[in-house]
Design a protein around this motif. Structure first.
Motif, PDB file in Angstrom:
ATOM      1  N   THR A 116       9.970   1.510   4.599  1.00 54.04           N
ATOM      2  CA  THR A 116       9.068   2.516   4.036  1.00 54.04           C
ATOM      3  C   THR A 116       9.788   3.345   2.978  1.00 54.04           C
ATOM      4  OG1 THR A 116       7.842   2.656   6.118  1.00 54.04           O
ATOM      5  CG2 THR A 116       7.604   4.489   4.579  1.00 54.04           C
ATOM      6  N   ALA A 117      11.000   3.791   3.327  1.00 52.42           N
ATOM      7  CA  ALA A 117      11.788   4.568   2.361  1.00 52.42           C
ATOM      8  C   ALA A 117      12.135   3.718   1.143  1.00 52.42           C
ATOM      9  CB  ALA A 117      13.061   5.088   3.022  1.00 52.42           C
ATOM     10  N   LEU A 118      12.431   2.429   1.395  1.00 57.14           N
ATOM     11  CA  LEU A 118      12.765   1.539   0.295  1.00 57.14           C
ATOM     12  C   LEU A 118      11.612   1.451  -0.700  1.00 57.14           C
ATOM     13  CD1 LEU A 118      14.432  -0.680  -1.124  1.00 57.14           C
ATOM     14  CD2 LEU A 118      13.416  -2.322   0.471  1.00 57.14           C
ATOM     15  N   ARG A 165       0.827  -1.203   0.000  1.00 59.15           N
ATOM     16  CA  ARG A 165       0.000   0.000   0.000  1.00 59.15           C
ATOM     17  C   ARG A 165       0.865   1.258   0.000  1.00 59.15           C
ATOM     18  NH1 ARG A 165      -2.443  -4.191   1.864  1.00 59.15           N
ATOM     19  NH2 ARG A 165      -4.713  -4.431   1.705  1.00 59.15           N
ATOM     20  N   LEU A 166       1.960   1.226   0.758  1.00 61.08           N
ATOM     21  CA  LEU A 166       2.879   2.361   0.749  1.00 61.08           C
ATOM     22  C   LEU A 166       3.564   2.491  -0.604  1.00 61.08           C
ATOM     23  CD1 LEU A 166       4.462   1.984   4.303  1.00 61.08           C
ATOM     24  CD2 LEU A 166       3.030   3.875   3.508  1.00 61.08           C
ATOM     25  N   ARG A 167       3.851   1.362  -1.242  1.00 57.25           N
ATOM     26  CA  ARG A 167       4.483   1.405  -2.567  1.00 57.25           C
ATOM     27  C   ARG A 167       3.557   2.053  -3.591  1.00 57.25           C
ATOM     28  NH1 ARG A 167       5.728  -4.128  -5.611  1.00 57.25           N
ATOM     29  NH2 ARG A 167       3.508  -3.910  -6.065  1.00 57.25           N
ATOM     30  N   LYS A 168       2.278   1.692  -3.542  1.00 55.63           N
ATOM     31  CA  LYS A 168       1.314   2.285  -4.471  1.00 55.63           C
ATOM     32  C   LYS A 168       1.210   3.790  -4.255  1.00 55.63           C
ATOM     33  CE  LYS A 168      -2.178   2.520  -7.402  1.00 55.63           C
ATOM     34  NZ  LYS A 168      -2.548   3.928  -7.215  1.00 55.63           N
ATOM     35  N   ILE A 169       1.129   4.196  -2.980  1.00 55.09           N
ATOM     36  CA  ILE A 169       1.048   5.624  -2.680  1.00 55.09           C
ATOM     37  C   ILE A 169       2.325   6.329  -3.146  1.00 55.09           C
ATOM     38  CG2 ILE A 169       0.916   7.329  -0.827  1.00 55.09           C
ATOM     39  CD1 ILE A 169      -0.766   5.275   0.750  1.00 55.09           C
ATOM     40  N   THR A 211      -1.191  13.047  -1.685  1.00 55.80           N
ATOM     41  CA  THR A 211      -0.470  11.772  -1.592  1.00 55.80           C
ATOM     42  C   THR A 211       0.367  11.710  -0.325  1.00 55.80           C
ATOM     43  OG1 THR A 211       1.470  12.558  -2.850  1.00 55.80           O
ATOM     44  CG2 THR A 211      -0.359  11.616  -4.111  1.00 55.80           C
ATOM     45  N   VAL A 212       0.885  12.859   0.134  1.00 53.31           N
ATOM     46  CA  VAL A 212       1.646  12.892   1.389  1.00 53.31           C
ATOM     47  C   VAL A 212       0.737  12.551   2.565  1.00 53.31           C
ATOM     48  CG1 VAL A 212       2.960  14.353   2.979  1.00 53.31           C
ATOM     49  CG2 VAL A 212       3.338  14.538   0.516  1.00 53.31           C
ATOM     50  N   TYR A 213      -0.463  13.142   2.601  1.00 60.37           N
ATOM     51  CA  TYR A 213      -1.412  12.830   3.678  1.00 60.37           C
ATOM     52  C   TYR A 213      -1.741  11.333   3.695  1.00 60.37           C
ATOM     53  CZ  TYR A 213      -2.306  17.858   4.226  1.00 60.37           C
ATOM     54  OH  TYR A 213      -2.181  19.205   4.453  1.00 60.37           O
ATOM     55  N   ARG A 218      -0.851   5.957   6.685  1.00 58.98           N
ATOM     56  CA  ARG A 218      -0.420   4.556   6.702  1.00 58.98           C
ATOM     57  C   ARG A 218       0.813   4.386   7.593  1.00 58.98           C
ATOM     58  NH1 ARG A 218      -4.693   3.617   5.590  1.00 58.98           N
ATOM     59  NH2 ARG A 218      -5.622   2.815   3.674  1.00 58.98           N
ATOM     60  N   VAL A 219       1.737   5.357   7.531  1.00 61.29           N
ATOM     61  CA  VAL A 219       2.963   5.268   8.342  1.00 61.29           C
ATOM     62  C   VAL A 219       2.614   5.304   9.825  1.00 61.29           C
ATOM     63  CG1 VAL A 219       5.057   6.513   9.007  1.00 61.29           C
ATOM     64  CG2 VAL A 219       4.510   6.196   6.586  1.00 61.29           C
ATOM     65  N   THR A 220       1.686   6.156  10.227  1.00 57.83           N
ATOM     66  CA  THR A 220       1.283   6.244  11.635  1.00 57.83           C
ATOM     67  C   THR A 220       0.665   4.935  12.106  1.00 57.83           C
ATOM     68  OG1 THR A 220       0.908   8.626  11.445  1.00 57.83           O
ATOM     69  CG2 THR A 220      -0.151   7.488  13.286  1.00 57.83           C
ATOM     70  N   GLU A 221      -0.230   4.370  11.297  1.00 57.57           N
ATOM     71  CA  GLU A 221      -0.828   3.081  11.640  1.00 57.57           C
ATOM     72  C   GLU A 221       0.243   2.002  11.781  1.00 57.57           C
ATOM     73  OE1 GLU A 221      -4.953   3.955   9.082  1.00 57.57           O
ATOM     74  OE2 GLU A 221      -3.441   2.529   8.357  1.00 57.57           O
TER      75      GLU A 221
END
Length: 618
Positions: free
Chosen positions: A323-325, A205-209, A257-259, A264-267
């Motif tokens: 996440t950065a990856l 999901r993070l990759r898609k975002i 997209t940042v929001y 997702r990062v907080t969750e």
């Protein structure tokens, strides 16, 4: 020492750029293989460091056990060699490994690896067709090149460095804890399964975002750069507010997209921390329980709890790194969509260099539509003899500039062929084709470099004397001598600003004409070459232009028909077809399109219907 490591990888590979593959791993390999041996060595060093760090925790447990039971008088004699070994590892082994790993990462790879990608991508993009650049923002393309090359580096290095380190660390940890007491491994395995499940859920999901974010970022940058590039037009129409809104729409898209990403990062972070807390509590409770049953030692408790606390901290680091990856993987996917696009126009496999001995040009039954249903040019045939000077005349949209673009092979024909001295332009190399054709266009944009660089762009090896001679022939030397820029550079050294913005339209045109004088190609194309010049300056260089035409095959396009009166032949186009052919005198005395255009001229330019009607009324 630093320079030795910095020179281990060549950041500018000599191989001709090829279309990169579209799969993620092949795409990454395409831009990383020149540095492959050093990437493997970096991984080995990372794995060794991870194993050594885990071994330190085992040694910590051993020390606790030794101190719990050892006799102070015989302790050094019994365990001195263990202490010396670990002291050597701590003071010598790990610092040397870390130093070597840092040199590999920072000197060999961090600078050189993205430059390999940047260099290859830039060279590949430069060879795209005019259609490609017409459909893309320049800022968007440059942003893709820059961010994709960096994303390739981060993806490859984080995967090989971080994952090898983490995998080695976790495997060594499980082995050492199991060797101490296998029962303490159970909560660690549960922790790993839950942590893996969290990664499996959140990462795609993070990759898609991240892919959406990379595209939104390049669009935002493209919009901002577009405003700056066309700042003259923005000022002229007082549209700073409109440009603000245009840019804000791009910024809003990026911010959205940042929001999404930060939610997702907080969750992810909350769940990872909860998983770590449960693991630490479970291992601690089990360890104390087994100690109460006298089945494990105090050293085992110290070893296990130390490792659990360490992996708790590492899991937070891994979360951010992963996440950065995957942000970078998203960026790579986004860039891949552009970078892996095949060239529209390529040289034939057996293409040879064009050789111009006479300069004959033949348009042989050509058709071209720009991809539309209605033909721009339909079954047109025209032969221009060696050394002949032909003027192309017609209203806007008649196909004049299209014929020039097809001759230069900016587009491929849909049918027919174009020959130069019997050689099909689609069968010769594009570079050799354009090297033999000098072109001055109506819309002249210069490179943000010195006057010398701009004039010598057609022949970089030219001497200053040759550059000055070309400038004088184009009636440009006088104003060049008076130029200066913000850095204090003057004359030939003065820089012209982006797209030549520091010069007037007429000055830019004269620089372009000087460039073609210097090139001295056997075929000359003038597309509104004097349109930006006032009548006085035009008259001053007209003689030089005729001198430049001497002995060359010339195609001249102009709305100012007076500039075409000396052509050997005029070809009148209408809706992509040749409707009239003859000299100026022959056509002007007739009743066709050319005669009508000639009569409608006002001050040497084609007048529109409104102007013509006004003149008739007078």
């Amino acid at each position: 020492m630093f320079s030795w490591f910095e020179n281990r990888v060549n950041p500018y590979p000599r191989e001709e750029p090829t279309t990169p593959p579209k799969g993620l791993l092949p795409f990454l390999w395409h831009y990383s293989k020149p540095a492959a041996p050093w990437l493997v060595l970096m991984s080995l060093v990372a794995g060794t460091i991870a194993f050594a760090e885990v071994y330190l925790f085992q040694f910590l447990g051993d020390i606790v056990n030794w101190l719990s039971t050892a006799d102070r008088e015989t302790f050094l004699a019994d365990e001195g060699w263990h202490l010396a070994l670990m002291g050597g590892l701590v003071l010598v082994g790990l610092p040397l490994l870390t130093t070597f790993g840092s040199l590999l990462i920072h000197q060999v790879l961090l600078g050189n690896l993205p430059m390999i990608g940047r260099w290859q991508m830039h060279r590949y993009v430069l060879r795209h067709s005019m259609t490609f650049f017409a459909n893309e923002f320049a800022g968007r393309v440059s942003q893709k090149v820059m961010q994709t090359s960096l994303a390739v580096r981060e993806t490859v290095m984080k995967t090989l460095d971080m994952f090898v380190y983490v995998a080695t660390y976790f495997a060594s940890m499980i082995f050492i804890v199991a060797a101490a007491d296998w029962r303490l491994v159970i909560p660690l395995i549960v922790w790993l399964v839950v942590y893996g499940a969290l990664l499996w859920y959140f990462i795609p999901r993070l990759r898609k975002i991240s892919a959406d974010q990379a595209d939104a970022r390049s669009l935002m940058t493209g919009r901002v750069v577009d405003s700056y590039t066309n700042i003259g037009t923005v000022k002229l129409f007082s549209h700073a507010g409109r440009e603000e809104q245009f840019s804000k729409e791009g910024m809003d898209g990026f911010l959205h997209t940042v929001y999404r990403q930060m939610r997702r990062v907080t969750e992810f972070q909350i769940l990872v921390y909860l998983n770590n807390a449960i693991a630490l509590f479970s291992v601690g409770a089990l360890a104390i329980h087994f100690w109460l049953l006298d089945s494990i030692s105090v050293g085992t408790i110290a070893l296990t709890l130390g490792l659990v606390m360490r992996i708790g901290g590492m899991s937070q680091w891994i979360m951010w790194e992963v996440t950065a990856l995957f942000e970078n993987i998203g960026t790579v996917y986004d860039g891949m969509a552009m970078m892996a696009r095949k060239h529209d126009l390529v040289d034939a496999e057996d293409a040879k260099a064009l050789t111009v001995t006479r300069g004959e040009i033949v348009y042989d039954d050509i058709s071209f539509h720009y991809g539309k249903k209605d033909g721009i040019i339909e079954h047109l045939s025209l032969t221009i003899k060696p050394g002949e000077k032909v003027g192309l005349v017609g209203r806007s949209g008649a196909g004049k500039t299209t014929m020039m673009n097809l001759l230069l092979r900016f587009f491929d024909l849909e049918s027919g062929r174009i020959l130069i001295d019997g050689q099909d332009v689609s069968k010769v190399t594009q570079d050799s084709l354009r090297e033999n054709i000098g072109v001055v266009t109506q819309d002249t944009s210069l490179l943000h470099r010195s006057i010398r660089d701009n004039i010598a762009y057609s022949r970089p090896e030219a001497t200053d004397e040759e550059v000055i001679s070309a400038a004088k022939r184009a009636n440009a030397w006088e104003f060049i001598q008076g130029l200066s820029d913000m850095q204090g550079r003057t004359g030939l050294e003065a820089h012209v600003g982006e797209r030549g913005v520091k010069l007037s339209g007429g000055q830019r045109q004269r620089i372009a004409i000087a460039r073609v004088f210097l090139k001295d190609a056997p075929i000359l194309v003038l597309d509104e070459a004097t349109s930006a010049l006032d009548s006085e300056v035009e008259a001053a260089i007209q003689e030089s232009l005729f001198g430049l035409m001497e002995g060359k095959t010339v195609i001249a396009i102009a709305h100012r028909l007076s500039t075409l009166t000396e052509m050997d032949r005029l070809v009148v186009l209408d809706k992509g077809e040749i409707v009239e052919v003859g000299t100026h005198s022959e056509l002007a005395s007739g009743e066709g399109i050319y005669a009508d255009l000639w009569r409608r001229q006002s001050g040497g330019f084609l007048a529109d219907d409104h102007t013509a009607a006004g003149e008739a009324a007078e």
